[in-house]
Every structure is written in C-alpha cells, then in structure tokens.
Motif scaffolding. Sequence first.
Motif, PDB file in Angstrom:
ATOM      1  N   THR A 112       0.815  -1.219   0.000  1.00 11.49           N
ATOM      2  CA  THR A 112       0.000   0.000   0.000  1.00 11.49           C
ATOM      3  C   THR A 112       0.846   1.265   0.000  1.00 11.49           C
ATOM      4  O   THR A 112       0.306   2.363   0.110  1.00 11.49           O
ATOM      5  CB  THR A 112      -0.944   0.008   1.221  1.00 11.49           C
ATOM      6  N   GLU A 147      -9.132 -11.832   1.047  1.00 12.20           N
ATOM      7  CA  GLU A 147      -9.179 -10.400   1.353  1.00 12.20           C
ATOM      8  C   GLU A 147      -7.991  -9.667   0.734  1.00 12.20           C
ATOM      9  O   GLU A 147      -8.139  -8.554   0.213  1.00 12.20           O
ATOM     10  CB  GLU A 147      -9.212 -10.173   2.869  1.00 12.20           C
ATOM     11  N   ARG A 157      -8.781  -9.271  -2.920  1.00 11.67           N
ATOM     12  CA  ARG A 157      -9.789  -8.213  -3.124  1.00 11.67           C
ATOM     13  C   ARG A 157      -9.169  -6.820  -2.973  1.00 11.67           C
ATOM     14  O   ARG A 157      -9.388  -5.934  -3.808  1.00 11.67           O
ATOM     15  CB  ARG A 157     -10.938  -8.358  -2.125  1.00 11.67           C
ATOM     16  N   GLU A 158      -8.427  -6.634  -1.896  1.00 13.82           N
ATOM     17  CA  GLU A 158      -7.808  -5.325  -1.647  1.00 13.82           C
ATOM     18  C   GLU A 158      -6.807  -4.960  -2.741  1.00 13.82           C
ATOM     19  O   GLU A 158      -6.723  -3.802  -3.149  1.00 13.82           O
ATOM     20  CB  GLU A 158      -7.126  -5.316  -0.279  1.00 13.82           C
ATOM     21  N   THR A 159      -6.054  -5.934  -3.210  1.00 14.19           N
ATOM     22  CA  THR A 159      -5.078  -5.680  -4.269  1.00 14.19           C
ATOM     23  C   THR A 159      -5.777  -5.317  -5.569  1.00 14.19           C
ATOM     24  O   THR A 159      -5.360  -4.392  -6.270  1.00 14.19           O
ATOM     25  CB  THR A 159      -4.145  -6.888  -4.455  1.00 14.19           C
ATOM     26  N   ALA A 160      -6.857  -6.010  -5.893  1.00 17.27           N
ATOM     27  CA  ALA A 160      -7.623  -5.686  -7.101  1.00 17.27           C
ATOM     28  C   ALA A 160      -8.171  -4.262  -7.019  1.00 17.27           C
ATOM     29  O   ALA A 160      -8.137  -3.518  -8.013  1.00 17.27           O
ATOM     30  CB  ALA A 160      -8.746  -6.691  -7.297  1.00 17.27           C
ATOM     31  N   LYS A 161      -8.662  -3.855  -5.844  1.00 22.09           N
ATOM     32  CA  LYS A 161      -9.163  -2.494  -5.664  1.00 22.09           C
ATOM     33  C   LYS A 161      -8.040  -1.467  -5.823  1.00 22.09           C
ATOM     34  O   LYS A 161      -8.225  -0.426  -6.454  1.00 22.09           O
ATOM     35  CB  LYS A 161      -9.823  -2.339  -4.292  1.00 22.09           C
ATOM     36  N   LEU A 162      -6.887  -1.771  -5.279  1.00 25.35           N
ATOM     37  CA  LEU A 162      -5.725  -0.890  -5.377  1.00 25.35           C
ATOM     38  C   LEU A 162      -5.306  -0.706  -6.834  1.00 25.35           C
ATOM     39  O   LEU A 162      -5.057   0.417  -7.286  1.00 25.35           O
ATOM     40  CB  LEU A 162      -4.580  -1.484  -4.558  1.00 25.35           C
ATOM     41  N   ALA A 183      -7.160  -1.207  -9.557  1.00 28.83           N
ATOM     42  CA  ALA A 183      -8.216  -0.479 -10.278  1.00 28.83           C
ATOM     43  C   ALA A 183      -8.152   1.017  -9.967  1.00 28.83           C
ATOM     44  O   ALA A 183      -8.333   1.848 -10.861  1.00 28.83           O
ATOM     45  CB  ALA A 183      -9.585  -1.041  -9.929  1.00 28.83           C
ATOM     46  N   ALA A 184      -7.872   1.370  -8.727  1.00 27.25           N
ATOM     47  CA  ALA A 184      -7.794   2.779  -8.345  1.00 27.25           C
ATOM     48  C   ALA A 184      -6.615   3.471  -9.032  1.00 27.25           C
ATOM     49  O   ALA A 184      -6.706   4.635  -9.416  1.00 27.25           O
ATOM     50  CB  ALA A 184      -7.668   2.918  -6.826  1.00 27.25           C
ATOM     51  N   GLU A 194     -10.482   1.258 -14.327  1.00 28.35           N
ATOM     52  CA  GLU A 194     -11.299   0.045 -14.447  1.00 28.35           C
ATOM     53  C   GLU A 194     -11.019  -0.727 -15.735  1.00 28.35           C
ATOM     54  O   GLU A 194     -11.265  -1.915 -15.821  1.00 28.35           O
ATOM     55  CB  GLU A 194     -12.784   0.399 -14.362  1.00 28.35           C
TER      56      GLU A 194
END
Length: 147
Positions: free
Chosen positions: A13, A66, A69-74, A76-77, A81
């Motif tokens: 992160t 988890e 999921r968090e890595t995919a969100k990171l 994408a951000a 997308e």
Amino acid sequence: MNIDGGVVVGVDTSAASLRALKAAAEEAECRGAPLHVVRAWSIRTAPRPADCPPNAVPSIDAFQQEVERETAKLVAAKLGENPKVKIEIHAVHSPSPQALLAASRGADLLVVGHRGRGGFAGLMLGSVAEQCVRHASCPVLVVRPSL
C-alpha cells in the motif's frame, strides 16, 4: 504462482509501490505483455476480512481472499477500471523478497519501488529492492521517487 513472460511488479500500500505499479503498467503496454501484480503478505500485514466476527481468527483462505480483493481495488484505483494491459494478481503468503524472486524466474522484467529517504540514505536501495537487484532471474527496474 506460475508466470510465463510479462512484467512483474511488487505492490503493497506504499506510495513507492504505487509508482512502481504505474511504471510497470507502462512497460507492459509498450511490450504488449501481461502485467503480473505480486502482493506478498503475512498475517501481520494482511487486511482483516470484513465479514469475520471481532473475536474470531480468520482462516488463511479468508486472509488470502481479502488480500486479493484489496489488491484488485488498489490496482483499479491506480490504473482505472479498463487498463490497456492484461492484469493478473498474485497474492502470495510469503516474505516479499522470496515472492518477487520466485516470480522473476518466469518474467521478462521485474519492477519494484524505492521509498527514498533523501540525502545519503536516499542513494541506497531498501532491502527488498536490493535483494531483487542482486538475485532476480530477469532484469530489474527500480522506480525512484520524483525529484
């Protein structure tokens, strides 16, 4: 983790790893190669699954999901997308250097971030970057902070 070509980047992160992610995506796009995002984790560094009751200990599988999921969100951000490259996320329950060195065995390029601390200390690589530069099985790009 099975990597057969492409660009590998280590993420967590930190701002340094987000700079590395951006640079790795650009490299992958230039090469027409997939981008392999490696997130090494431990129980201490993994995000706690939101659906786990407060007094319960999540399973390793729950932590793994988890982290993914968090890595995919990171990703994408940071990359949007609809990134211009194929992205594969590899969440690895392992110390960072070992995970990245293992991934380097099948990669065309390994990208890691450098936190930079200014002055003389800023000239030296961190322990993960240094181990990757010394021991990776492919070329390594160390992304430094902007001046």
